[in-house]
Design a protein around this motif. Structure first.
Motif, mmCIF file in Angstrom:
data_model
loop_
_atom_site.group_PDB
_atom_site.id
_atom_site.type_symbol
_atom_site.label_atom_id
_atom_site.label_comp_id
_atom_site.label_asym_id
_atom_site.label_seq_id
_atom_site.Cartn_x
_atom_site.Cartn_y
_atom_site.Cartn_z
ATOM 1 N N SER A 209 4.536 17.282 0.833
ATOM 2 C CA SER A 209 3.595 16.446 0.090
ATOM 3 C C SER A 209 2.818 17.249 -0.947
ATOM 4 O O SER A 209 2.663 16.823 -2.097
ATOM 5 N N LYS B 203 12.255 10.581 6.426
ATOM 6 C CA LYS B 203 11.655 11.806 5.903
ATOM 7 C C LYS B 203 12.725 12.782 5.422
ATOM 8 O O LYS B 203 12.551 13.467 4.408
ATOM 9 N N GLU C 11 5.731 18.424 6.755
ATOM 10 C CA GLU C 11 5.473 17.236 5.945
ATOM 11 C C GLU C 11 4.319 17.487 4.978
ATOM 12 O O GLU C 11 4.350 17.043 3.826
ATOM 13 N N ASP C 12 3.305 18.194 5.430
ATOM 14 C CA ASP C 12 2.185 18.549 4.556
ATOM 15 C C ASP C 12 2.656 19.443 3.418
ATOM 16 O O ASP C 12 2.231 19.285 2.274
ATOM 17 N N LYS D 150 0.841 -1.190 0.000
ATOM 18 C CA LYS D 150 0.000 0.000 0.000
ATOM 19 C C LYS D 150 0.882 1.248 0.000
ATOM 20 O O LYS D 150 2.043 1.197 0.394
ATOM 21 N N GLU D 151 0.292 2.371 -0.414
ATOM 22 C CA GLU D 151 1.064 3.608 -0.506
ATOM 23 C C GLU D 151 1.565 4.077 0.852
ATOM 24 O O GLU D 151 2.554 4.806 0.936
ATOM 25 N N SER D 152 0.901 3.687 1.915
ATOM 26 C CA SER D 152 1.301 4.098 3.255
ATOM 27 C C SER D 152 2.437 3.237 3.815
ATOM 28 O O SER D 152 3.025 3.569 4.845
ATOM 29 N N ASP D 153 2.747 2.139 3.126
ATOM 30 C CA ASP D 153 3.784 1.215 3.578
ATOM 31 C C ASP D 153 5.166 1.844 3.391
ATOM 32 O O ASP D 153 5.421 2.484 2.370
ATOM 33 N N THR D 154 6.062 1.641 4.356
ATOM 34 C CA THR D 154 7.428 2.178 4.222
ATOM 35 C C THR D 154 8.149 1.549 3.041
ATOM 36 O O THR D 154 9.026 2.176 2.445
ATOM 37 N N TYR E 68 -0.366 6.936 -9.279
ATOM 38 C CA TYR E 68 -0.190 7.367 -7.886
ATOM 39 C C TYR E 68 -0.149 8.903 -7.814
ATOM 40 O O TYR E 68 0.899 9.494 -7.572
ATOM 41 N N LYS F 123 -1.076 10.960 -5.625
ATOM 42 C CA LYS F 123 -0.702 11.514 -4.324
ATOM 43 C C LYS F 123 0.755 11.228 -3.976
ATOM 44 O O LYS F 123 1.281 11.773 -3.000
ATOM 45 N N LYS F 124 1.406 10.377 -4.768
ATOM 46 C CA LYS F 124 2.809 10.044 -4.558
ATOM 47 C C LYS F 124 3.569 10.168 -5.886
ATOM 48 O O LYS F 124 4.158 9.209 -6.375
#
Length: 301
Positions: free
Chosen positions: A292, A235, A288-289, A130-134, A174, A176-177
């Motif tokens: 992104s 990060k 971070e926002d 998933k996109e949230s996965d490191t 993707y 958002k990424k």
């Protein structure tokens, strides 16, 4: 009139083209096709299918599955890691460029970028990623710091087209990424400088010096607090990779003054207020926002 099998030069899909037509519209991508040019090109490039097939066959699973060791990707470790990676990709990319020369650069770039993107999606599906996965972050990082620079290292028009087509597909998949395009030299320079790129660019635009109060505060926040938090170093690595690309894209904009002013008002100034109030957690969330949102706006451009 006879119908001849050919591939759309835009999307690479197989079509049946009437041999006496001048122009048709692709039923898949809706783009116009010069029929005679396609048929002529196909007749002169009998080796294209076999060369592209070779390039596909040479793309082994371990190349697609390669995930960079983020901790080792720095000023000292990146050059050797990239050299080793690029050497493994070289035969694949050379076969791809040969296919493009035998056929059409746009056709080869479209077809191979589809193939490459599908390989990544198959891998991610197998890993249930998933996109949230490191791990997704690691692959995203690998594509920007290794894959795209390795492609561009070929210094061939077809390689440039492949990088553009692949990034277009990734960013559509993707949004958002998203990812941006950078060469090895640009990324390596970013690792060497290790600066607060966006913050520095904003402060420079405001006429402030490199040792101004704002930059000193943000560097202290980065070095004394963020590095000690879970995921903080990851990060920071993302920031070192993407921030120079973002600044470069902003600097080429005619409205860069208003962009930098907006970054200051909406993100950096509120971050600084939180730091002065002793709330680094709030600063980190805002920062971070910012990164992104800037990635989503400027990396695909």
């Amino acid at each position: 009139m006879q119908f001849i099998s050919a591939q759309c030069p835009h999307c690479g899909k197989e079509l049946q083209l009437p041999d006496d037509a001048q122009q048709v519209v692709c039923m898949y991508c809706a783009k116009p096709i010069d029929v005679q040019a396609v048929l002529c090109s196909q007749g002169d490039s009998e080796s294209y299918p076999s060369l592209l097939r070779t390039a596909k066959e040479q793309l082994k699973n371990d190349l697609v599955a390669y995930r960079a060791n983020i901790q080792a990707v720095n000023n000292h470790g990146y050059p050797e890691a990239f050299r080793s990676y690029a050497e493994r990709w070289a035969p694949v990319l050379q076969a791809y460029c040969a296919a493009a020369e035998a056929g059409s650069i746009e056709r080869a770039a479209e077809e191979y970028s589809v193939f490459l993107m599908e390989r990544f999606l198959e891998l991610f599906q197998q890993m249930e990623l998933k996109e949230s996965d490191t791990r997704f972050f690691d692959y995203r990082y690998t594509v920007v710091a290794f894959l795209i620079p390795a492609i561009l290292k070929q210094e061939h028009e077809a390689a440039e087209a492949l990088a553009d087509h692949f990034l277009e597909k990734w960013n559509k998949q993707y949004p958002k990424k998203p990812l941006g395009k950078a060469r090895y030299e640009e990324i390596s320079r970013g690792f060497r400088q290790r600066l607060c790129f966006i913050t520095t660019a904003v402060c420079e635009f405001q006429g402030k010096s490199d040792d101004c109060y704002e930059l000193t505060a943000f560097r202290r926040f980065r070095d004394d607090w963020l590095t000690q938090t879970p995921g903080g170093r990851r990060k920071i690595q993302e920031y070192y990779l993407f921030a120079p690309i973002l600044v470069q894209k902003i600097d080429h904009r005619a409205d860069r003054a208003s962009i930098y002013q907006g970054i200051w008002q909406n993100y950096l100034q509120p971050c600084l207020v939180e730091l002065e109030a002793g709330n680094p957690e709030n600063c980190a969330r805002t920062y971070e926002d910012m990164v992104s949102r800037l990635e989503q706006e400027f990396l695909p451009a």
